[in-house]
Design a protein around this motif. Structure first.
Motif, mmCIF file in Angstrom:
data_model
loop_
_atom_site.group_PDB
_atom_site.id
_atom_site.type_symbol
_atom_site.label_atom_id
_atom_site.label_comp_id
_atom_site.label_asym_id
_atom_site.label_seq_id
_atom_site.Cartn_x
_atom_site.Cartn_y
_atom_site.Cartn_z
ATOM 1 N N SER A 150 0.827 -1.204 0.000
ATOM 2 C CA SER A 150 0.000 0.000 0.000
ATOM 3 C C SER A 150 0.861 1.254 0.000
ATOM 4 C CB SER A 150 -0.923 -0.004 1.228
ATOM 5 O OG SER A 150 -1.531 1.247 1.424
ATOM 6 N N PHE A 151 1.874 1.242 0.874
ATOM 7 C CA PHE A 151 2.757 2.403 0.989
ATOM 8 C C PHE A 151 3.474 2.675 -0.323
ATOM 9 C CE2 PHE A 151 6.739 4.448 2.524
ATOM 10 C CZ PHE A 151 6.174 5.537 3.166
ATOM 11 N N ASN A 152 3.905 1.617 -0.991
ATOM 12 C CA ASN A 152 4.674 1.799 -2.214
ATOM 13 C C ASN A 152 3.808 1.934 -3.459
ATOM 14 O OD1 ASN A 152 7.724 1.558 -1.581
ATOM 15 N ND2 ASN A 152 6.749 0.015 -0.293
ATOM 16 N N ALA A 153 2.578 1.409 -3.414
ATOM 17 C CA ALA A 153 1.639 1.719 -4.485
ATOM 18 C C ALA A 153 1.341 3.215 -4.485
ATOM 19 C CB ALA A 153 0.354 0.913 -4.309
ATOM 20 N N ALA A 154 1.199 3.770 -3.278
ATOM 21 C CA ALA A 154 1.013 5.214 -3.160
ATOM 22 C C ALA A 154 2.239 5.967 -3.660
ATOM 23 C CB ALA A 154 0.721 5.583 -1.706
ATOM 24 N N ARG A 155 3.401 5.371 -3.451
ATOM 25 C CA ARG A 155 4.640 5.996 -3.902
ATOM 26 C C ARG A 155 4.730 6.038 -5.427
ATOM 27 N NH1 ARG A 155 10.493 4.204 -1.405
ATOM 28 N NH2 ARG A 155 11.626 6.109 -1.934
ATOM 29 N N LEU A 156 4.055 5.100 -6.087
ATOM 30 C CA LEU A 156 3.999 5.142 -7.544
ATOM 31 C C LEU A 156 3.240 6.374 -8.035
ATOM 32 C CD1 LEU A 156 3.209 1.434 -8.530
ATOM 33 C CD2 LEU A 156 5.193 2.766 -9.257
ATOM 34 N N VAL A 157 2.200 6.726 -7.290
ATOM 35 C CA VAL A 157 1.309 7.805 -7.719
ATOM 36 C C VAL A 157 1.721 9.150 -7.120
ATOM 37 C CG1 VAL A 157 -1.086 8.618 -7.732
ATOM 38 C CG2 VAL A 157 -0.579 6.163 -7.938
ATOM 39 N N GLY A 158 1.979 9.159 -5.800
ATOM 40 C CA GLY A 158 2.170 10.412 -5.083
ATOM 41 C C GLY A 158 3.262 11.318 -5.602
ATOM 42 N N PRO A 159 4.522 10.847 -5.730
ATOM 43 C CA PRO A 159 5.585 11.752 -6.175
ATOM 44 C C PRO A 159 5.368 12.321 -7.570
ATOM 45 C CG PRO A 159 6.518 9.823 -5.118
ATOM 46 C CD PRO A 159 5.057 9.554 -5.283
ATOM 47 N N GLY A 160 4.901 11.487 -8.508
ATOM 48 C CA GLY A 160 4.669 11.984 -9.864
ATOM 49 C C GLY A 160 3.593 13.052 -9.899
ATOM 50 N N VAL A 161 2.481 12.784 -9.198
ATOM 51 C CA VAL A 161 1.404 13.775 -9.134
ATOM 52 C C VAL A 161 1.882 15.030 -8.421
ATOM 53 C CG1 VAL A 161 -0.893 14.247 -8.186
ATOM 54 C CG2 VAL A 161 -0.406 12.030 -9.224
#
Length: 448
Positions: A150-161
């Motif tokens: 979950s933490f790293n799935a968010a990391r896929l989205v969060g930094p780019g956005v």
């Protein structure tokens, strides 16, 4: 349901997983916004300033985690989580309002980072141990792995956005968004089915309970080895926010969008490692040591990449190795300790894991400024290799291990105890020996 996602069959964990995913996206957005705000708006590319902010955010872990772990063993964990998650949301909203007002200064960021560190010191051990209340004991390793996913799935989205939003509307709104996302975790905690929670036993109120936790860890050399390996790697190697920002802006001349993309690409490897961890029923100390050595190799290669594109690709194995090490360490400790001691032991682990950051971040930031960001990554690679090799040699000698690698048979790596007389934690070692032999036999049977 697939073995990888088996913990999602439980309502409480399923609700928590979805809410945590939303909150984690906001957390990653704030991390990128905070680093870019300091690096580009409040200083002139100061790696030291970014390192100081990171250090202030994690320094309270050193001072407060032992007491926080005791609270996690004593108090209702669900209610304690509501308080810490709400406080972190309010801090994000406060910093966001300050940035949007146009009055933010560097010292403001320092203060908010320190306050967030205080709350996080109490949040970390209770969040780690609360996982064991949402799923049965035999699903704990899977749940820990899915938490990391979950933490790293968010990391896929969060930094780019975050990179795109910083370029479009500035950093302030990202803090506001993160503050709002904490509402998701609070709602999830409120709507849990409390009768389905596997409530852990609470520690009685007695004197000397923190010392009791320290004595417990001192008697477990397997936990000490894990803490030493993770502590060294965390101090010098797990500074991706700082090193990625410096590489993107200073080495490659990129903007916030490209910096955010690096974080998302790193998360590809991390998410892969988390999903593999969710399938692993019994992590082992040797996996912690082996993945630390893999991290050393991967970061060494990444430091040498000549272009932004090749550097970005090299982030993937780094994410895989680092996440494998962290989830293996977390799961191995949680699954092997007495439940009534779990909060205190995990708080000591978090002191080592997160408390190393206040020491490492300013130092790595200074190395990045003085010698360049490539050397900042390289130092992490060298120290990770040294501690992994040192831990392996120590374990073989002091635990009287026989290590063999078989190319054509499964399992390929076989580790066996030759003598039952040492180390000092004999009961834990006997259990570990029995488990290793059973698992090796089961894996060989499946291969046959």
């Amino acid at each position: 349901m697939s073995t990888t996602f088996s913990s999602l069959q439980y309502y409480n964990y399923r609700v928590w997983f979805g809410a945590a995913l939303v909150a984690n996206v906001g957390t990653w957005m704030q991390r990128v916004a905070q680093d870019w705000l300091v690096l580009s708006d409040l200083t002139d590319n100061s790696g030291v300033a970014v390192g100081v902010v990171t250090a202030l955010q994690f320094a309270p872990v050193l001072a407060l985690s032992a007491w926080a772990g005791l609270l996690a063993d004593r108090l209702p964990r669900r209610r304690l989580l509501m308080a810490t998650q709400g406080a972190m949301g309010l801090l994000a909203l406060g910093l966001g309002a300050l940035v949007l007002s146009g009055n933010v200064e560097l010292w403001h960021v320092y203060v908010f980072a320190g306050l967030l560190g205080v709350v996080s010191a109490f949040d970390n051990p209770v969040r780690q141990t609360f996982v064991a209340e949402m799923v049965p004991a035999d699903k704990l390793s899977n749940a820990v792995g899915l938490n990391s996913a979950s933490f790293n799935a968010a990391r896929l989205v969060g930094p780019g956005v975050a990179g795109l939003l910083i370029a479009a509307v500035g950093s302030g709104w990202l803090f506001i968004i993160n503050g709002v996302t904490f509402g998701a975790t609070i709602l999830a905690l409120l709507y849990m089915r409390t009768r389905e929670l596997h409530v852990l036993p609470s520690a009685p109120r007695e004197k000397g309970q923190i010392r009791e936790g320290i004595r417990y860890v001192r008697g477990r050399t397997d936990i000490i080895v894990i803490m030493v390996v993770v502590g060294v790697v965390s101090t010098f190697g797990l500074n991706f926010q700082l090193t990625s920002a410096m590489m993107a802006k200073v080495e490659f001349g990129m903007g916030p969008g490209e910096y955010g993309i690096l974080g998302s690409i790193l998360a590809i490897g991390s998410l892969t490692g988390a999903l593999l961890a969710a399938r692993r029923e019994r992590p082992r100390v040797r996996l912690v040591i082996g993945s630390a050595f893999g991290f050393a190799v991967a970061t060494g290669v990444m430091a040498l990449m000549p272009t932004y594109a090749t550097f970005a690709v090299a982030c993937i194995p780094v994410g895989l190795a680092s996440l494998t090490m962290m989830t293996a360490a977390n799961s191995t400790i949680q699954m092997s300790v007495d439940p009534v001691m779990r909060g205190r032991v995990m708080s000591l682990y978090m002191i080592v894991f997160l408390g190393a950051t206040p020491v490492g971040s300013p130092l790595v930031g200074w190395i990045a400024e003085a010698w360049g960001p490539r050397w900042a990554i390289g130092v992490g690679s060298i120290t990770a290799a040294l501690v992994a090799v040192g831990a392996a040699v120590w374990a073989v000698r002091n635990w009287h291990l026989e290590v063999r690698y078989r190319v054509l048979q499964r399992p390929h790596l076989v580790v066996r105890y030759l003598d039952a007389g040492t180390p000092t934690d004999r009961s834990a070692r006997a259990e570990t020996r029995r488990r290793l032999e059973t698992e090796d036999a089961q894996e060989a049977a499946r291969a046959a």
